[in-house]
Design a protein around this motif. Structure first.
Motif, PDB file in Angstrom:
ATOM      1  N   ALA A 214       0.895  -1.166   0.006  1.00 20.33           N
ATOM      2  CA  ALA A 214      -0.011   0.130  -0.014  1.00 20.33           C
ATOM      3  C   ALA A 214       0.916   1.247  -0.098  1.00 20.33           C
ATOM      4  CB  ALA A 214      -0.862   0.027   1.260  1.00 20.33           C
ATOM      5  N   GLY A 215       0.579   2.018  -0.775  1.00 21.71           N
ATOM      6  CA  GLY A 215       1.157   3.427  -0.998  1.00 21.71           C
ATOM      7  C   GLY A 215       2.244   3.548  -1.923  1.00 21.71           C
ATOM      8  N   GLU A 216       2.782   2.221  -2.447  1.00 25.14           N
ATOM      9  CA  GLU A 216       3.564   2.212  -3.725  1.00 25.14           C
ATOM     10  C   GLU A 216       2.769   2.660  -4.991  1.00 25.14           C
ATOM     11  OE1 GLU A 216       6.591  -1.051  -2.249  1.00 25.14           O
ATOM     12  OE2 GLU A 216       4.942  -1.724  -3.711  1.00 25.14           O
ATOM     13  N   GLN A 217       3.486   2.774  -6.146  1.00 20.73           N
ATOM     14  CA  GLN A 217       3.084   2.790  -7.402  1.00 20.73           C
ATOM     15  C   GLN A 217       3.227   1.842  -8.475  1.00 20.73           C
ATOM     16  OE1 GLN A 217       3.402   6.977  -8.923  1.00 20.73           O
ATOM     17  NE2 GLN A 217       2.179   7.773  -7.275  1.00 20.73           N
ATOM     18  N   VAL A 218       2.443   1.492  -9.151  1.00 20.84           N
ATOM     19  CA  VAL A 218       2.912   0.424 -10.265  1.00 20.84           C
ATOM     20  C   VAL A 218       2.727   1.035 -11.731  1.00 20.84           C
ATOM     21  CG1 VAL A 218       2.301  -1.772 -11.181  1.00 20.84           C
ATOM     22  CG2 VAL A 218       1.776  -1.404  -8.736  1.00 20.84           C
ATOM     23  N   SER A 219       3.458   0.797 -12.514  1.00 24.02           N
ATOM     24  CA  SER A 219       3.361   1.540 -14.014  1.00 24.02           C
ATOM     25  C   SER A 219       2.854   0.318 -14.964  1.00 24.02           C
ATOM     26  CB  SER A 219       4.901   1.481 -14.570  1.00 24.02           C
ATOM     27  OG  SER A 219       5.718   2.518 -13.819  1.00 24.02           O
ATOM     28  N   LEU A 220       1.863   0.878 -15.478  1.00 23.62           N
ATOM     29  CA  LEU A 220       1.165  -0.152 -16.615  1.00 23.62           C
ATOM     30  C   LEU A 220       1.174   0.574 -17.938  1.00 23.62           C
ATOM     31  CD1 LEU A 220      -2.092  -0.509 -14.291  1.00 23.62           C
ATOM     32  CD2 LEU A 220      -0.201  -2.291 -14.620  1.00 23.62           C
ATOM     33  N   THR A 221       1.446  -0.217 -18.800  1.00 28.39           N
ATOM     34  CA  THR A 221       1.158   0.105 -20.201  1.00 28.39           C
ATOM     35  C   THR A 221      -0.141  -0.454 -20.918  1.00 28.39           C
ATOM     36  OG1 THR A 221       3.643   0.508 -20.603  1.00 28.39           O
ATOM     37  CG2 THR A 221       2.176   0.371 -22.355  1.00 28.39           C
ATOM     38  N   LEU A 222      -1.084   0.318 -21.334  1.00 29.49           N
ATOM     39  CA  LEU A 222      -2.349  -0.053 -21.793  1.00 29.49           C
ATOM     40  C   LEU A 222      -2.111   0.002 -23.341  1.00 29.49           C
ATOM     41  CD1 LEU A 222      -4.798   1.782 -19.252  1.00 29.49           C
ATOM     42  CD2 LEU A 222      -3.766  -0.365 -19.008  1.00 29.49           C
ATOM     43  N   THR A 223      -2.512  -0.903 -23.998  1.00 29.80           N
ATOM     44  CA  THR A 223      -2.578  -0.792 -25.490  1.00 29.80           C
ATOM     45  C   THR A 223      -3.882  -1.079 -26.001  1.00 29.80           C
ATOM     46  OG1 THR A 223      -0.326  -1.843 -25.479  1.00 29.80           O
ATOM     47  CG2 THR A 223      -1.370  -1.945 -27.666  1.00 29.80           C
ATOM     48  N   PHE A 224      -4.205  -0.288 -27.027  1.00 28.65           N
ATOM     49  CA  PHE A 224      -5.506  -0.278 -27.630  1.00 28.65           C
ATOM     50  C   PHE A 224      -5.576  -0.607 -29.079  1.00 28.65           C
ATOM     51  CE2 PHE A 224      -4.990   2.814 -24.156  1.00 28.65           C
ATOM     52  CZ  PHE A 224      -5.964   2.405 -23.050  1.00 28.65           C
ATOM     53  N   GLU A 225      -6.842  -0.979 -29.691  1.00 31.17           N
ATOM     54  CA  GLU A 225      -6.903  -1.199 -30.897  1.00 31.17           C
ATOM     55  C   GLU A 225      -6.468  -0.118 -31.834  1.00 31.17           C
ATOM     56  OE1 GLU A 225     -10.003  -3.952 -33.039  1.00 31.17           O
ATOM     57  OE2 GLU A 225     -10.693  -2.019 -32.542  1.00 31.17           O
ATOM     58  N   HIS A 226      -6.896   1.225 -31.396  1.00 27.92           N
ATOM     59  CA  HIS A 226      -6.787   2.310 -32.195  1.00 27.92           C
ATOM     60  C   HIS A 226      -5.818   3.521 -31.652  1.00 27.92           C
ATOM     61  CE1 HIS A 226      -9.577   1.111 -34.984  1.00 27.92           C
ATOM     62  NE2 HIS A 226     -10.544   0.719 -34.194  1.00 27.92           N
ATOM     63  N   ALA A 227      -6.199   3.888 -30.300  1.00 27.73           N
ATOM     64  CA  ALA A 227      -5.426   4.792 -29.724  1.00 27.73           C
ATOM     65  C   ALA A 227      -3.861   4.355 -29.429  1.00 27.73           C
ATOM     66  CB  ALA A 227      -6.092   5.243 -28.357  1.00 27.73           C
ATOM     67  N   GLN A 228      -3.262   5.435 -29.296  1.00 29.40           N
ATOM     68  CA  GLN A 228      -1.802   5.165 -28.928  1.00 29.40           C
ATOM     69  C   GLN A 228      -1.676   4.575 -27.750  1.00 29.40           C
ATOM     70  OE1 GLN A 228       1.151   5.882 -30.770  1.00 29.40           O
ATOM     71  NE2 GLN A 228      -0.311   6.154 -32.446  1.00 29.40           N
TER      72      GLN A 228
END
Length: 149
Positions: A119-133
């Motif tokens: 709790a309190g930390e941060q996690v990096s996520l990369t979201l990939t979409f069909e159209h958006a960058q």
């Protein structure tokens, strides 16, 4: 001259309500990104957020340097039994509609979490979409609020 000004203004205003053209890139806006702390001795966790796309799009994959794999999941109840399954084709994001990923519904699973998430930390996520960058976001680690809180 006055007679030409009114039609010109009306034409300019008429373009304001038009949906984005099909060739306009989608823009996805994230909010309220949160990942649960990893349970003791476990290497999986759920992540939740709200996504709003400017045009019809689809979340097709998720990755994180904190985990070996990210998956998009759905939870549903069939014959009184709750089940969870990966959405192999991704998650639809209808234009202008806030799509909420939450506990007990659609969500992101991080599998093979490399270090316990606290709790309190941060996690990096990369979201990939069909159209958006692709979109890089940071999710806070914490407990989601229960409905009605």
């Amino acid at each position: 001259m006055k007679h030409l000004l009114v039609p010109a203004v009306l034409l300019a205003l008429a373009g304001c309500d038009r949906p984005p053209a099909a060739d306009t890139p989608a823009v996805v806006s994230p909010s309220d990104a949160l990942c649960r702390p990893t349970p003791n001795g476990r290497d999986i966790t759920g992540c939740y957020l709200t996504l709003t796309s400017s045009r019809d799009d689809r979340l097709v994959s998720v990755a994180s340097p904190a985990a070996a794999e990210g998956q998009i999941h759905e939870m549903k109840i069939v014959d009184g039994v709750m089940s969870m399954a990966e959405l192999k084709d991704g998650l639809a994001l209808p234009a202008g509609e806030a799509v909420v990923l939450r506990p007990g519904g659609d969500h992101i699973m991080l599998l093979g979490v490399k270090q316990p998430l606290k709790a309190g930390e941060q996690v990096s996520l990369t979201l990939t979409f069909e159209h958006a960058q692709p979109l890089g976001i940071r999710a806070v680690v914490g407990q989601p609020q229960r409905p009605g809180q």
